[in-house]
Design an enzyme around this catalytic site. Sequence first.
Site, PDB file in Angstrom:
ATOM      1  N   GLU A  99       4.726  -4.359  12.026  1.00 29.66           N
ATOM      2  CA  GLU A  99       3.681  -3.348  11.808  1.00 29.66           C
ATOM      3  C   GLU A  99       2.545  -4.057  11.087  1.00 29.66           C
ATOM      4  O   GLU A  99       2.666  -4.384   9.913  1.00 29.66           O
ATOM      5  CB  GLU A  99       4.198  -2.197  10.933  1.00 29.66           C
ATOM      6  CG  GLU A  99       5.320  -1.385  11.537  1.00 29.66           C
ATOM      7  CD  GLU A  99       4.877  -0.512  12.688  1.00 29.66           C
ATOM      8  OE1 GLU A  99       3.662  -0.438  12.975  1.00 29.66           O
ATOM      9  OE2 GLU A  99       5.755   0.087  13.319  1.00 29.66           O
ATOM     10  N   ASN A 138       0.797  -1.242   0.000  1.00 31.82           N
ATOM     11  CA  ASN A 138       0.000   0.000   0.000  1.00 31.82           C
ATOM     12  C   ASN A 138       0.823   1.283   0.000  1.00 31.82           C
ATOM     13  O   ASN A 138       0.403   2.286  -0.565  1.00 31.82           O
ATOM     14  CB  ASN A 138      -1.020  -0.018   1.152  1.00 31.82           C
ATOM     15  CG  ASN A 138      -0.404  -0.325   2.489  1.00 31.82           C
ATOM     16  OD1 ASN A 138       0.757  -0.737   2.565  1.00 31.82           O
ATOM     17  ND2 ASN A 138      -1.147  -0.116   3.535  1.00 31.82           N
ATOM     18  N   CYS A 198      -3.402   0.852   6.938  1.00 31.26           N
ATOM     19  CA  CYS A 198      -3.545   0.023   8.143  1.00 31.26           C
ATOM     20  C   CYS A 198      -4.139   0.779   9.321  1.00 31.26           C
ATOM     21  O   CYS A 198      -4.855   0.213  10.134  1.00 31.26           O
ATOM     22  CB  CYS A 198      -2.186  -0.536   8.526  1.00 31.26           C
ATOM     23  SG  CYS A 198      -0.911   0.719   8.549  1.00 31.26           S
ATOM     24  N   GLU A 226       8.071   2.135  14.728  1.00 32.07           N
ATOM     25  CA  GLU A 226       8.910   2.746  13.703  1.00 32.07           C
ATOM     26  C   GLU A 226       8.879   4.254  13.935  1.00 32.07           C
ATOM     27  O   GLU A 226       7.991   4.768  14.624  1.00 32.07           O
ATOM     28  CB  GLU A 226       8.401   2.392  12.308  1.00 32.07           C
ATOM     29  CG  GLU A 226       8.508   0.888  12.057  1.00 32.07           C
ATOM     30  CD  GLU A 226       8.362   0.478  10.606  1.00 32.07           C
ATOM     31  OE1 GLU A 226       7.311   0.781  10.004  1.00 32.07           O
ATOM     32  OE2 GLU A 226       9.298  -0.155  10.084  1.00 32.07           O
ATOM     33  N   LYS A 251      12.646  -7.131   0.843  1.00 33.17           N
ATOM     34  CA  LYS A 251      11.760  -7.819  -0.106  1.00 33.17           C
ATOM     35  C   LYS A 251      10.430  -7.069  -0.179  1.00 33.17           C
ATOM     36  O   LYS A 251       9.645  -7.081   0.766  1.00 33.17           O
ATOM     37  CB  LYS A 251      11.489  -9.262   0.325  1.00 33.17           C
ATOM     38  CG  LYS A 251      10.864 -10.055  -0.828  1.00 33.17           C
ATOM     39  CD  LYS A 251       9.960 -11.164  -0.401  1.00 33.17           C
ATOM     40  CE  LYS A 251       8.553 -10.746  -0.146  1.00 33.17           C
ATOM     41  NZ  LYS A 251       7.737 -10.366  -1.304  1.00 33.17           N
TER      42      LYS A 251
END
Length: 486
Positions: free
Chosen positions: A254, A157, A288, A456, A180
């Site tokens: 997350e 996203n 999210c 984060e 990745k």
Amino acid sequence: MASGLGGQVLRRSFQRSVGGPWNYVGGRRCDPTHATAPFKVMAPATGREEVDRAVRSAKDALPAWSKLSGRERGQKLMEACRIIRENLEDISRLEVQDTGKPIWEARVDIGSCADALEYYGGLAPAIVGQHIPLSGGSFAMVQRRPLGVVGGIGAWNFPMQTCVWKVAPALAHGNTFVYKPSQFTPVTAVTLGEVLTSAGVMDGVFNVVQGEGEAGEHLCHHPDVAKLSFTGSVPTGSKVMAAGAGGIKAVTLELGGKSPLIVFEDAQLENAIKATLVANFLSQGQVCSNGTRVFVHRSIAKTFTERLVSATRALKIGDPMAEDTTVGATIHEEHARKVLGYLTSAREEGAVGDLEGGWYLSPAVLTNCHDDMKVVREEVFGSVAAILVFDSEEEVVRKANDTLFGLAGAVFTRDLNRAHRVANEIEAGTVWINNYNLYPTEVPFGGYKHSGVGRENGTTVVEAFTQTRTLYVEMGDVDAGPLYVE
Ligand code: NDP
């Protein structure tokens, strides 16, 4: 541009992006064996070899990168920030091609990537150790050391932003990286590789491997990867955590959310409406932290809903590259069908709303919702706002927390005491008061409960990307007590 290099590389990247997906290992694009083939036909063994090669490259680059001073590393991240700002339009267009999000949003996302590189570039020289005085003149020195090779895995996203939020602090603290991306958005992580190389980051410090879950799984289990930083769904996050447990690796997760947005009767209504749009319809609802459970006080529910529906009808859905498009395309057809499935089940369970569909999905506002509906309990990850009416503060706090998730939430009220009282009761990593979905780099972001582990952004990640080494210095004689008799 000072070097002139970044712009040329990025323009080439822009032109070539369609031909991808590419790996980025040892400071250059690599033509993986599966470069022009769809992911479906990628041989798992080939994917594993490519992960191994990328981890080796990161491991080889670690000694030289970690021995630079924080200021030297920081300067390179600052230069990467400058290159991104100078090429913001080209990179934003790549992100639109990959995600289907509207260009105005992509510009904001890519701008935030530059912000993160600037912030951690500035912070890098300030990451220092400690001196602890002890008895008799002895002392301890506590060094902050990198963890080693970090393995990062991202969702689709916010492809570049997710990557940069992990890579900027990791590199600032002297780690090297293998990333990745999601198979659906393979492009801009490679662009970031080219930006970092153009900014003077040594070859091998940042690497990208493409692939499906298999490649991510192999990265998580790789013995030379010291830390895992993952953004994605709860089931995959659980697998990543299990892989980390097997290898005693530090893990940051997350994950998803089903956040409450609470509008009290004294809220400034226009701000609450604007924030509800931002909290539900950015990136086609594929965010999210979205406030998808919109709790509205009964006394204003009718007015609020009418105004929200009218603002939602004014959104312009269409070509994501067009300047006047406000809502773009869902990431892929399967996901669009999943979102439509939630709308169908909501209608069967009694919800009322505008349920038009297609791959370009119309944002939906559902009324007549209740707490037990599937669409209210599960993460839809699409443009679906559910309005839930409440009567009291106690009731809304209880209902807001009645979820396995705990990523975010918001309170809209003009009453300062109530704002803080309610915000302090919400079980979530971020609670906005009178706003929604703001993520400045300076501010920690992450979830309670099933929404994740660790944070984060901000300075909290210093702990997440470093480990301490204590040097104890004895200034006197060894005191062995009764163990040693002269
Ligand atoms: P997934 O969990 O399906 O995938 C995330 C990443 O993990 C992808 O790169 C995927 O690869 C990879 N992966 C899949 N299986 C494994 C495995 N066994 N081991 C390691 N990696 C694996 O999530 P989505 O991509 O579908 O993203 C949507 C989800 O992400 C939503 O639930 C959303 O809530 C969450 N999210 C959370 C955010 C946050 O910050 N809290 C931000 C953005 C999204 P591939 O897909 O290529 O197979």
